[in-house]
Design an enzyme around this catalytic site. Structure first.
Site, PDB file in Angstrom:
ATOM      1  N   ASP A   2       0.852  -1.185   0.000  1.00 13.14           N
ATOM      2  CA  ASP A   2       0.000   0.000   0.000  1.00 13.14           C
ATOM      3  C   ASP A   2       0.886   1.232   0.000  1.00 13.14           C
ATOM      4  O   ASP A   2       1.917   1.252   0.665  1.00 13.14           O
ATOM      5  CB  ASP A   2      -0.850   0.003   1.264  1.00 13.14           C
ATOM      6  CG  ASP A   2      -2.254  -0.453   0.974  1.00 13.14           C
ATOM      7  OD1 ASP A   2      -2.694  -0.271  -0.183  1.00 13.14           O
ATOM      8  OD2 ASP A   2      -2.890  -0.999   1.871  1.00 13.14           O
ATOM      9  N   GLU A  60      -1.769  18.334   6.274  1.00 19.28           N
ATOM     10  CA  GLU A  60      -1.537  19.181   5.106  1.00 19.28           C
ATOM     11  C   GLU A  60      -1.587  20.655   5.528  1.00 19.28           C
ATOM     12  O   GLU A  60      -0.725  21.457   5.153  1.00 19.28           O
ATOM     13  CB  GLU A  60      -2.593  18.943   4.020  1.00 19.28           C
ATOM     14  CG  GLU A  60      -2.436  17.634   3.268  1.00 19.28           C
ATOM     15  CD  GLU A  60      -3.186  16.478   3.906  1.00 19.28           C
ATOM     16  OE1 GLU A  60      -3.669  16.636   5.053  1.00 19.28           O
ATOM     17  OE2 GLU A  60      -3.272  15.396   3.292  1.00 19.28           O
ATOM     18  N   THR A  89     -18.758  21.606   0.213  1.00 18.38           N
ATOM     19  CA  THR A  89     -17.980  22.710  -0.375  1.00 18.38           C
ATOM     20  C   THR A  89     -16.642  22.236  -0.901  1.00 18.38           C
ATOM     21  O   THR A  89     -16.103  22.793  -1.857  1.00 18.38           O
ATOM     22  CB  THR A  89     -17.691  23.798   0.676  1.00 18.38           C
ATOM     23  OG1 THR A  89     -16.922  23.193   1.724  1.00 18.38           O
ATOM     24  CG2 THR A  89     -18.965  24.359   1.241  1.00 18.38           C
ATOM     25  N   ARG A  90     -16.110  21.215  -0.307  1.00 19.36           N
ATOM     26  CA  ARG A  90     -14.777  20.686  -0.612  1.00 19.36           C
ATOM     27  C   ARG A  90     -13.728  21.799  -0.574  1.00 19.36           C
ATOM     28  O   ARG A  90     -12.821  21.853  -1.389  1.00 19.36           O
ATOM     29  CB  ARG A  90     -14.774  19.951  -1.951  1.00 19.36           C
ATOM     30  CG  ARG A  90     -15.650  18.696  -1.885  1.00 19.36           C
ATOM     31  CD  ARG A  90     -15.364  17.760  -3.006  1.00 19.36           C
ATOM     32  NE  ARG A  90     -15.790  18.326  -4.260  1.00 19.36           N
ATOM     33  CZ  ARG A  90     -15.077  18.258  -5.376  1.00 19.36           C
ATOM     34  NH1 ARG A  90     -13.917  17.666  -5.377  1.00 19.36           N
ATOM     35  NH2 ARG A  90     -15.528  18.788  -6.490  1.00 19.36           N
ATOM     36  N   MET A  91     -13.946  22.719   0.389  1.00 20.76           N
ATOM     37  CA  MET A  91     -12.966  23.793   0.596  1.00 20.76           C
ATOM     38  C   MET A  91     -12.888  24.039   2.096  1.00 20.76           C
ATOM     39  O   MET A  91     -13.767  23.663   2.849  1.00 20.76           O
ATOM     40  CB  MET A  91     -13.438  25.118  -0.027  1.00 20.76           C
ATOM     41  CG  MET A  91     -13.614  25.079  -1.529  1.00 20.76           C
ATOM     42  SD  MET A  91     -14.129  26.700  -2.125  1.00 20.76           S
ATOM     43  CE  MET A  91     -15.694  26.925  -1.347  1.00 20.76           C
ATOM     44  N   ASP A 106      -9.018  -5.320   2.499  1.00 20.27           N
ATOM     45  CA  ASP A 106      -7.842  -6.038   2.016  1.00 20.27           C
ATOM     46  C   ASP A 106      -8.026  -7.548   2.123  1.00 20.27           C
ATOM     47  O   ASP A 106      -7.271  -8.313   1.530  1.00 20.27           O
ATOM     48  CB  ASP A 106      -6.600  -5.663   2.842  1.00 20.27           C
ATOM     49  CG  ASP A 106      -6.096  -4.274   2.507  1.00 20.27           C
ATOM     50  OD1 ASP A 106      -6.286  -3.858   1.353  1.00 20.27           O
ATOM     51  OD2 ASP A 106      -5.525  -3.627   3.393  1.00 20.27           O
ATOM     52  N   ASP A 159      -4.187  -4.268   6.027  1.00 22.25           N
ATOM     53  CA  ASP A 159      -4.747  -4.142   7.369  1.00 22.25           C
ATOM     54  C   ASP A 159      -6.259  -4.031   7.352  1.00 22.25           C
ATOM     55  O   ASP A 159      -6.935  -4.509   8.241  1.00 22.25           O
ATOM     56  CB  ASP A 159      -4.105  -2.983   8.128  1.00 22.25           C
ATOM     57  CG  ASP A 159      -4.097  -1.692   7.315  1.00 22.25           C
ATOM     58  OD1 ASP A 159      -4.680  -1.682   6.200  1.00 22.25           O
ATOM     59  OD2 ASP A 159      -3.513  -0.703   7.777  1.00 22.25           O
TER      60      ASP A 159
END
Lengths: 192, 581, 691
Positions: free
Chosen positions: C315, C356, C389-391, C531, C527
């Site tokens: 992965d 981030e 909104t993805r902001m 999977d 994990d």
């Protein structure tokens, strides 16, 4: 699985028997007859249309006027060309030493003046018991004896020996050898 | 050792290597059913054979069916050869009126020829009629060889195929081996041999006058020589090519009518190794990695060449006893010298030793000199080459599949040593293959050792010994080494034409051949079912010098460790005694 | 890694003494018969003991003292072999004992209804069955293996993993499995029991290390066959020597036939006792090394298969990359300064606690010296990220509204407010995507300020580890949900051979199947529950201990450290296991050469004095020669126990050079070493006047 194979097994055996056991030898014999008739029938030597030997099969000699060939272990007689055989004596076998001693004695007795050691191929029996050849050394060793018994010069005898000597194939393969029977025939004819 | 020894050896080996590739490719194409000249022109013959024998050439067999077909065909062969010998007195083509062969000898000879051994308890010219020689022996010379080649073809398919249940059709492999490979080669060779003086006639014999009449053992005057003749060339050609080795005459290719000249000898020796060597190339060609074929051939040569040179060396050195007796055995321009007991003048030491090594490396067993009279270590070489399991060239087909059994063992050990489940040519080698390969390397030594052990104890078996002392032990050891590896050559002093040896050696030959055939076909079947693993950096390459050497070591170590004690009590101690006086 | 289960020093007295006693117990023929090689030695030992007794009575075939000496050393050979096995088992047992201490009989709070707050009764953990639901509160031990159905808690798993830092376990997701014997440190958990007593993970582990469940692996079976064949061949080679010898005595006229004692000695020397004796120990030690690497194997087969792996699926997230993307660059729109973009980006991220977001703040501070301000002093309002909104962003007290987000989201936002997306940024965005990065666009109302370049950070040293795998012949494949471009860039940066982009459980399964159809052996780590199908399909499946129960059950190895690159360790251990067996087999067989030169002349010199020439080691007497060979054969086992337990060292190298090295050491060494060893022993025997 087993049963299905029986028929092919028997039939293919029959067919292959005919091909390999009948056709193949017949074809070879046929071609041989046409192209190599002499060789296919034993490379016989003729005198007056009578076969007096084969250039490939040795003959027994113990007369001092002849060249002697390789000792033969065939039975009941030496150079029995219908029952080839070697001596099979092992290298440490006392019988081998004894036989060789006796053979040396024979040579010494026939040619007491020759003090050179006897060439090995003259006292060791050949593999087939039919060996038609001896080495050049073995032939040269006997020249003095043969020349004396025939009242010929050694050079004459040597010339005859060399006439019936076959060298190596392409000067490399095999060993140079003298054909004993051919030399002896030539010697007999030379006298005439 | 002298210059001629080496040059003759070198020329012989070069000629062999030159022929490996063309013949190897040709055979590969034949087995793959691809056009290769002859198999196009003779295709109608092939089809006719199938039609007449109800063979379905397109039907591929499971390994079990294949094995059943092999066994069936071979058992028919044994029965027919036995019957012909027993009935020859009543049949035609028996100009010498030879009587029926006794049952034990007939059994021995039948098994001997069906198993591609050609052990000679019989004396060729005195025991068998021409009909028997042709219909029984010559036929078996072809089909026993073709059987070995067919089995090899099936095994190679095991490596090539992916996840398939079948390994090919035995009848097709058999017929193709016979008509496209063996017959054409035999035809060519036999004609050249006739041209050199090998006899080929249906005349029984020729009588010639002796130049100097002689006396026989009883003192009787003999003035005539009877020359045994017969259709020898056709049989000699195939017995050399098919690693059979059973001679037309008693002394085999030492007989001037079987092997008259240096050229005939050269070609007959070449014929011994020709197909087994070329099959290595066929193998590489068919698995689409020619390096693998060369690798196996290289491994064989690495063992073969030193053996060859030592055999020449010991024979050329001669017998120290001869020196003491006042015999000249030095090599000079006028004589080859060396130990000439049991050798022909026209072959000398070199050609004899080359033949002895070739005939025992390959499971041919024909001779042009008497191995029994070799020097102790000169005779050890042929014996040991057989004891290695007839994998240095070996029998046609059988030698290579025997070698592949050793490759499987080698790959397994090497795989473990690099930490990876072993694989060969992309096929994983697992416990099933190991089991079968182990069986294959186990059976011949068992037969050799047990057979020898029994024979040196039983009085009736010991009686057969010709040469006294340690050499007598070697004679028995040689006989079982030869039969248990389907070779057929002998320390011929041992009189084996008696009930005990005819029976035991017959059984040994039978088990040695067929107990190996079944496991190798099982391996072929199991490999066919597997998938092909692609090679990675972690895959052990099996064409490198390192692996070739490792394979050589495995073959040598197994052979040496198994037979060292026995050899020590035979030829080795004999040699040491010779040195010590 | 492991702290509590540190590798014990090899010959620790607490293991050695019980092992010595065990090696006596293992003389039981019922135990020996499982190992054909050693069984032959046992028969030989009994036989020579009988011969010794016979000699004591005056009917000996050889001096009683000689027979006794041979016999004793044959018994020692057996004991030494048993000792090696007992040692390996002892080390396993010591670990099992420490694990067993974990498996205490704790009281369990069995809930009557499967939810938090329901009434419970206190029962013994041993009475719990699969499907029961228990409550575990702070300070309680988790009674059995199970799946969390409710709650979040920190759990101390040091008893199993040796890792002292507590781990978080919670319901749902990939961290929902708990192991019996671990302790909840805070909060509570509702756990559904997933194993019956005796079948828990811990039980399994104990059984594995104790070797109770040890079955022969395929390679071990194949090797046993080979060893049995060698044994049979040598049995024949020695047994037939008796008739050969009788014949030789008759024909030569002097000497005596070889004695049974010497034949037995020769046989034991020839058969591969070194590998035969050490084989069980090697297997057990291999498992042991796995445990020391904190990996539990479902079977020895899995360990062995690990050595054969061709392809490794990994992965991306958490394995190859640090798991989070980081800001590496600010690219302003035309006409703007980089500082103003950095400033806006930092403001927008001040309250963004995602990695981030933090990386943007840090980059702006470190690269453009923009001081980190506190959101409160700006009187600002943080706008969090939502799926609609993805902001995310910030509304400042002065009316400025700064947003950052994906390209499409910001474009829609700007367009809605009447602005337009600057064309020049489009090419910047594209080049960031192509390089494997993620572009994050920053906008203030209608104005697009620029782009933040977020990048996956490949873990330090990972490239070297993949190079190591490549040298082992293993191909690495990265699995990621990222798009093709990103995946390709990261795979290239990490030095992987291949990648699978936009992976789903189905595509993963398909990839494994395709590779297997191509004959490759596939290993993967996983994990999550998603999977599980791929893990079940893979040949070697390493489940993370932190993973779900489903993943653990699908895997045939469980990594207690949950370290995805552990596979490298596992592959090494698997290879070592095979290599140790192979090398010792070669060594064992190579030894035989010298033994022949010792024993054969000794055995037959009375019959054929000429054979003394073969005594190339110049051993003193026939008796000393035989004895030296037997003694060497016995003590070499002791000398090789450390190698058997530690394993032959493995270095990633091409197969050919690996083989060459091992052949030189164990093949050539195996031929030479005994010549020296036997000669030395012979000299010692002479000095001590023992012969």
């Amino acid at each position: 699985m087993f049963k299905e194979q029986i028929k092919p097994a028997i039939l293919s055996f029959l067919i292959l028997t005919i091909i390999t056991g009948v056709l193949y030898p017949l074809v070879v014999t046929g071609i041989a007859k046409v192209f190599f008739p002499k060789q296919a029938n034993g490379s016989l030597i003729y005198r007056n249309q009578k076969p007096i030997g084969s250039s490939l099969i040795g003959q027994p000699f113990d007369n001092p006027k002849y060249f002697w060939g390789r000792p033969s272990a065939t039975s009941p007689v030496a150079f029995n060309a219908s029952a080839s055989s070697g001596s099979n004596l092992g290298p440490l076998n006392s019988a081998l030493a004894e036989t060789i001693t006796n053979r040396i004695k024979l040579y010494k007795a026939a040619d007491p003046n020759n003090t050179a050691p006897v060439p090995v191929d003259l006292v060791t029996s050949s593999a087939s018991g039919l060996d038609p050849h001896i080495s050049l050394a073995a032939a040269f060793y006997q020249i003095s004896r043969v020349a004396r018994h025939r009242n010929l010069s050694q050079d004459t005898v040597k010339k005859i020996v060399l006439q019936h000597t076959k060298g190596r194939l392409m000067a490399i393969i095999g060993e140079p050898v003298v054909n004993v029977l051919e030399v002896n025939l030539e010697l007999d004819e030379y006298k005439k | 050792m002298n210059w001629f020894n080496l040059v003759q050896t070198a020329i012989f080996l070069s000629a062999l290597l030159l022929l490996v590739k063309p013949l190897g490719i040709y055979m590969a194409l034949v087995y793959e059913g691809k056009p290769a000249g002859l198999n196009v022109w003779l295709a109608p013959v092939e089809r006719w054979i199938y039609r007449l024998s109800f063979i379905k050439p397109d039907m591929s067999m499971s390994w079990k069916t294949y094995a059943a077909a092999v066994m069936l065909f071979n058992i028919i062969g044994i029965i027919v050869v036995y019957a012909l010998q027993r009935l020859q007195a009543y049949l035609f083509l028996n100009p010498m009126s030879i009587p029926a062969v006794p049952p034990d000898l007939a059994f021995n000879t039948a098994v001997s020829f069906a198993t591609n051994t050609n052990w000679q308890s019989y004396g060729g010219e005195t025991t068998l009629s021409y009909l028997t020689q042709m219909l029984a022996l010559t036929v078996q010379n072809f089909v026993s060889a073709a059987t070995g080649m067919a089995i090899l073809a099936a095994l190679i398919r095991g490596f090539v195929q992916k996840q398939v249940e079948t390994i090919g059709n035995f009848w097709v492999d058999l017929v193709r081996s016979t008509i496209y490979v063996l017959i054409p080669l035999a035809l060519i060779l036999s004609l050249i041999l006739v041209s050199q003086g090998v006899v080929q006639t249906f005349k029984s014999s020729a009588k010639v006058a002796l130049l100097q009449p002689t006396k026989d053992a009883d003192g009787k005057i003999i003035s005539e020589q009877t020359l045994a003749l017969g259709p020898a060339a056709s049989q000699v050609a195939i017995k050399q090519l098919g690693t059979n080795g059973g001679g037309f005459f008693n002394v085999n290719s030492a007989h001037p009518y079987e092997n008259p000249t240096a050229l005939s000898n050269f070609l007959e020796t070449l014929a011994i190794l020709l197909i087994p060597a070329a099959l290595c190339y066929t193998f590489g060609f068919m698995v689409r990695d020619r390096r693998q074929g060369w690798a196996i051939l290289a491994a064989m040569l690495i063992i073969f060449i030193p053996c060859l040179l030592s055999c020449i060396y010991f024979e050329q050195k001669g017998n120290p006893l001869f020196d003491r007796l006042g015999v000249d055995q030095n090599a000079t321009a006028l004589q080859p010298g060396g130990n000439m007991e049991g050798k022909e003048a026209r072959f000398g030491v070199t050609s004899s030793a080359v033949w002895a090594t070739a005939t025992t490396a390959a499971s041919n067993g024909s001779v042009n000199s008497m191995h029994d009279s070799y020097m102790p270590l000169g005779g050890l070489i042929p014996m040991w080459l057989m004891q290695l399991g007839e994998v240095i060239f070996g029998g046609v087909g059988s030698g290579l599949y025997g070698m592949i059994a050793f490759v499987i063992i080698a790959v397994f050990i090497a795989g473990l040593m690099i930490g990876r489940t072993p694989e060969y040519l992309g096929k994983k080698i697992e416990s099933y293959e190991m089991k079968m390969a182990s069986l294959m390397i186990l059976i011949p030594p068992i037969l050799v050792l047990v057979g020898t052990a029994v024979s040196v104890v039983l009085p009736q078996a010991k009686q057969a010994i010709f040469n006294p002392g340690t050499h007598g032990f070697s004679e028995i050891l040689y006989a079982f080494s030869s039969t248990a590896n389907n070779n057929g050559s002998a320390f011929a002093g041992l009189s084996t034409n008696n009930f005990f040896y005819n029976l035991t050696l017959g059984l040994v030959m039978f088990f040695a051949r067929y107990w190996l055939v079944i496991p190798i076909l099982a391996i072929a079947g199991s490999l066919s079912r597997k998938k092909v693993v692609p090679a990675t950096q972690g895959t052990l390459p099996t064409h490198t010098p390192l692996f070739i050497l490792f394979l050589v070591m495995v073959v040598l170590i197994v052979g040496a460790l198994t037979f060292f004690p026995a050899l020590a009590l035979g030829p080795i101690v004999e040699h040491l005694m010779l040195g010590g006086g | 890694m492991s702290k509590s289960q540190k590798a014990k020093s090899l010959f620790e007295p607490s293991i050695v003494w019980p092992a010595i006693i065990d090696s006596m117990k293992k003389l039981d023929p019922r135990h020996q018969i499982k190992n054909p090689v050693m069984f032959v030695v046992l028969i030989g030992s009994i036989l020579t003991t009988g011969l010794w007794l016979q000699a004591l009575l005056g009917y000996g075939e050889a001096p009683a003292g000689f027979i006794l000496a041979v016999s004793l050393w044959l018994w020692f050979t057996l004991l030494f072999a048993n000792f090696s096995e007992a040692m390996a088992e002892g080390r396993g047992k010591a670990q099992a004992a420490s694990l067993r201490r974990v498996r205490r009989d704790t009281p369990a709070k069995k809930l009557l209804k499967p939810k938090y707050g329901s009434t419970y009764e206190t029962v013994s953990a041993t009475t719990l069955r699969k499907g029961d639901v228990v409550l575990v509160e702070a300070g309680d031990f988790i009674p059995m293996d199970g799946e969390i159905i409710d709650g979040v808690a920190s759990v101390d798993e040091s008893a199993i993993t040796g890792e002292s830092a507590p781990v978080i376990r919670e319901s749902g997701g990939d961290r929902s499995a708990v192991t019996g014997g671990t302790r909840v440190l805070s909060d509570w958990l509702v756990v559904r029991i997933s194993a019956n007593p005796g079948q828990t993970f811990l039980d399994h582990m104990i059984a594995m290390v104790e070797g109770a469940k040890r079955q022969k692996t395929p390679n071990e079976i194949a090797l046993s066959i080979l060893l049995a064949v060698f044994t049979l061949i040598f049995l024949l080679a020695t047994v037939t020597l008796l008739p050969f010898s009788i014949y030789s005595v008759t024909t030569s006229g002097h000497g005596n036939p070889v004695t049974v004692t010497v034949l037995v000695a020769l046989l034991v020397c020839l058969i591969p006792t070194t590998i035969g004796g050490l084989l069980p120990a090697i297997g057990i030690a291999g498992m042991d090394r796995m445990i020391q690497a904190n990996v539990v194997a479902a079977s020895g087969r899995a360990v062995e298969a690990a050595g054969d792996v061709d392809v490794l699926l990994l992965d991306k997230t958490g394995t190859i990359t640090l798991g989070n993307r980081q800001a590496v660059d600010f690219i302003p729109a035309w006409g703007l300064t980089v500082e103003s973009l950095a400033d806006a980006a930092q403001l927008a991220s001040l309250s963004d606690e995602t990695p981030e977001g933090r990386s943007i703040v840090v980059l702006a501070k470190e690269k453009y010296r923009i001081r980190e301000r506190h959101i409160l002093e700006l009187n600002a309002k943080f706008i969090p990220f939502t799926a609609q909104t993805r902001m995310s962003g910030v509304d400042l007290g002065d009316g400025r509204q700064i947003r950052k987000g994906a390209v499409e989201a910001i474009e829609a936002y700007v367009n809605k407010l009447g602005g337009s997306f600057p064309e020049d940024l489009k090419s910047t965005i594209e080049s960031i995507s192509k390089s494997g990065g993620t572009p994050l666009v920053v906008a203030e109302q209608t104005r697009v300020l620029g782009v933040i370049h977020l990048k996956d950070i490949v873990k330090g040293g990972i490239r070297e580890r993949f190079a190591e795998l490549r040298r082992m012949g293993i191909k690495t494949v990265m699995i990621t949900g990222d798009n093709h471009l990103t995946a390709a860039a990261i795979a290239a940066e990490a030095g992987m051979d291949d990648f699978l982009a936009q992976a789903t459980p189905e595509t993963k399964l398909k990839l494994i199947r395709e590779m297997q159809a191509g004959g490759r052996l596939v290993a993967m780590t996983g994990d999550g529950t998603n999977d599980a199908p791929a893990l079940a399909q893979a040949d070697v499946a390493v489940a993370m201990n932190t993973g779900t129960q489903a993943a653990k059950e699908a895997g045939n190895l469980v990594d207690l450290d949950s370290n995805p690159t552990k596979l490298i360790e596992i592959v090494k251990i698997g290879k070592q296991l095979l290599m140790t067996r192979g090398s010792l087999t070669t060594f064992s067989i190579a030894n035989d050469v010298s033994k022949y030169f010792a024993i054969i002349p000794a055995a037959f010199v009375s019959t054929y004095p000429a054979l003394a020439t073969l005594n190339i080691m110049r051993l003193a007497t026939p008796a000393s020669a035989v004895l030296s060979a037997v003694i060497f054969n016995a003590i070499i086992i002791i000398f090789l126990i450390p190698l058997a337990l530690r394993g032959v060292p493995y270095k990633p190298k091409p197969a050919n050079s690996l083989l060459r090295n091992n052949l030189l050491v164990y093949g050539l060494g195996g031929i030479i070493a005994p010549f020296i060893g036997i000669k030395l022993i012979d000299m010692i025997l002479v000095v001590l006047h023992l012969v």
